[in-house]
Design an enzyme around this catalytic site. Structure first.
Site, PDB file in Angstrom:
ATOM      1  N   LYS A  25      -9.353  14.096   9.152  1.00 46.79           N
ATOM      2  CA  LYS A  25      -9.914  14.256   7.794  1.00 46.79           C
ATOM      3  C   LYS A  25      -9.671  15.671   7.273  1.00 46.79           C
ATOM      4  O   LYS A  25      -9.383  15.870   6.085  1.00 46.79           O
ATOM      5  CB  LYS A  25     -11.414  13.936   7.786  1.00 46.79           C
ATOM      6  CG  LYS A  25     -11.760  12.478   7.966  1.00 46.79           C
ATOM      7  CD  LYS A  25     -11.038  11.529   7.023  1.00 46.79           C
ATOM      8  CE  LYS A  25     -11.563  11.562   5.595  1.00 46.79           C
ATOM      9  NZ  LYS A  25     -10.966  10.490   4.759  1.00 46.79           N
ATOM     10  N   ALA A  84      -6.831   0.500  -2.257  1.00 48.77           N
ATOM     11  CA  ALA A  84      -7.599   0.129  -3.462  1.00 48.77           C
ATOM     12  C   ALA A  84      -8.009  -1.336  -3.497  1.00 48.77           C
ATOM     13  O   ALA A  84      -8.518  -1.808  -4.512  1.00 48.77           O
ATOM     14  CB  ALA A  84      -6.792   0.471  -4.717  1.00 48.77           C
ATOM     15  N   TYR A  94     -11.120  12.268  14.789  1.00 45.03           N
ATOM     16  CA  TYR A  94     -11.431  11.894  13.402  1.00 45.03           C
ATOM     17  C   TYR A  94     -11.563  13.135  12.522  1.00 45.03           C
ATOM     18  O   TYR A  94     -11.015  13.199  11.419  1.00 45.03           O
ATOM     19  CB  TYR A  94     -12.716  11.057  13.350  1.00 45.03           C
ATOM     20  CG  TYR A  94     -13.172  10.739  11.939  1.00 45.03           C
ATOM     21  CD1 TYR A  94     -12.387   9.948  11.096  1.00 45.03           C
ATOM     22  CD2 TYR A  94     -14.384  11.243  11.439  1.00 45.03           C
ATOM     23  CE1 TYR A  94     -12.804   9.662   9.798  1.00 45.03           C
ATOM     24  CE2 TYR A  94     -14.792  10.959  10.152  1.00 45.03           C
ATOM     25  CZ  TYR A  94     -14.001  10.165   9.331  1.00 45.03           C
ATOM     26  OH  TYR A  94     -14.412   9.890   8.038  1.00 45.03           O
TER      27      TYR A  94
END
Length: 361
Positions: free
Chosen positions: A166, A12, A162
């Site tokens: 995901k 964040a 990847y």
């Protein structure tokens, strides 16, 4: 709507994670910034402390925590600190992610480990650490920034590691939504188009932002999901689709360059040019071309290159012509599986800039 709620958000300190944090902060939410960057990074903007200042300025309360999601103890420590500071956790946003758009033979083992550790294992362990506290919340949510699972081989062939990582995050949604149904809502959120972040700048180079939307669209979509009752669970949400359902009509406000063509994001099938596919399938009389930018003066031609190539690109002749006449962007060609790249990705990324200069002449 989120006043007094405590959100634990990984990654964040910048980008999408920070945008979601700032949206919730406007309601007066408590935000746990669980991210790695405590000292300013040489190339990436923001730290957990600068993000905390922005969150407080927006009306929220912030708790910056140094968390590398690869380290389970750091996750556990941050969760304990969050509960001690704010009395509990209501929402977890698994946003931290690592990316390497490389083929199987080009992906170094340390990059494979990084993607699996951050994307799959990090999401799983952070969820595990937060769940005992989430189960005590009246309106508990887990939101993973991960795609709907699309088993079209196109999404595996160029960047298998990847994609696996995901989809691992998405499988956490499938499993945990059922496991904690009635207690904790678990959903996934994914953008319809590319989003302008530091990662996108690294992948696409200068000028890529014109084909992207702002992080605000994901923040608005996340807010819609996180303010729904916990009966809304097990969904794979696309930002634009949800916002249209919520009555949003003007999407130009989210564009970096309104009116410019937007690049579709990974894992979402775009319309396929069937004529180009047929040509590719039956052979289209193509061959090998080279562009030599290494030798003084440079050269281009047909056949074997005069020096060893740093980058090898493969595509159908039809798409090759479209790309060199400016009708098909190299980045879009790569993301939609029409262009495969082997070798130095950093040099390959410069192709778009070079082609736009050629076409302007």
């Amino acid at each position: 709507k989120l006043a007094g709620c405590t959100l634990f958000i990984t990654g964040a300190s910048r980008g999408i994670g920070k945008a979601i944090a700032l949206k919730a902060a406007k309601d007066g939410a408590n935000i746990v910034i669980a991210a790695k960057t405590a000292e300013p990074h040489p190339t990436l903007p923001g730290t957990i402390y600068t993000a905390a200042e922005e969150i407080e300025a927006a009306g929220g309360k912030a708790l910056p925590c140094i968390v590398n999601v690869r380290e389970e103890q750091q996750i556990i420590n941050a969760v304990e600190k969050a509960v001690k500071t704010f009395g509990g956790i209501d929402i977890l946003v698994n946003n931290a992610s690592a990316i390497s758009l490389t083929g199987t033979l080009e992906t170094a083992t340390k990059k494979v480990n990084l993607m699996m550790d951050v994307n799959v294992r990090g999401t799983y362990l952070t969820s595990k650490a937060c769940l005992p506290h989430l189960r005590k919340s009246k309106n508990a949510h887990i939101l993973n920034l991960s795609p709907p699972m699309n088993l079209n081989p196109m999404w595996f062939k160029n960047h298998c590691a990847y994609t696996i990582s995901k989809y691992g995050m998405s499988m956490c949604v499938l499993g945990m939504a059922e496991e904690f149904r009635g207690e904790v809502a678990v959903n996934a959120l994914w953008p319809k188009t590319a989003i302008h972040t530091a990662a996108m700048d690294m992948l696409g180079g200068v000028g890529i932002e014109k084909q992207c939307r702002k992080t605000d669209i994901l923040a608005d979509a996340a807010y819609c999901i996180l303010t729904k009752p916990k009966t809304f669970t097990g969904n794979f949400v696309i930002d634009e689709v949800l916002l249209r359902e919520e009555g949003v009509k003007d999407f130009d406000v989210y564009a970096i360059a309104p009116g410019h063509n937007l690049m579709p994001d990974f894992f979402l099938d775009v319309e396929i040019d069937t004529t180009a596919m047929k040509q590719e399938r039956y052979g289209d009389g193509g061959g090998t071309w080279y562009i030599d930018l290494k030798t003084k003066g440079g050269s281009a031609g047909f056949g074997k290159p005069p020096v060893t190539a740093d980058v090898v690109m493969s595509m159908s002749s039809a798409d090759f012509v479209k790309m060199f006449t400016g009708k098909l962007k190299p980045t879009l060609a790569f993301m939609s599986g029409k262009l495969t790249i082997k070798g130095n990705m950093a040099l390959a990324i410069k192709l778009e800039k070079m082609l736009s200069q050629l076409n302007s002449k």
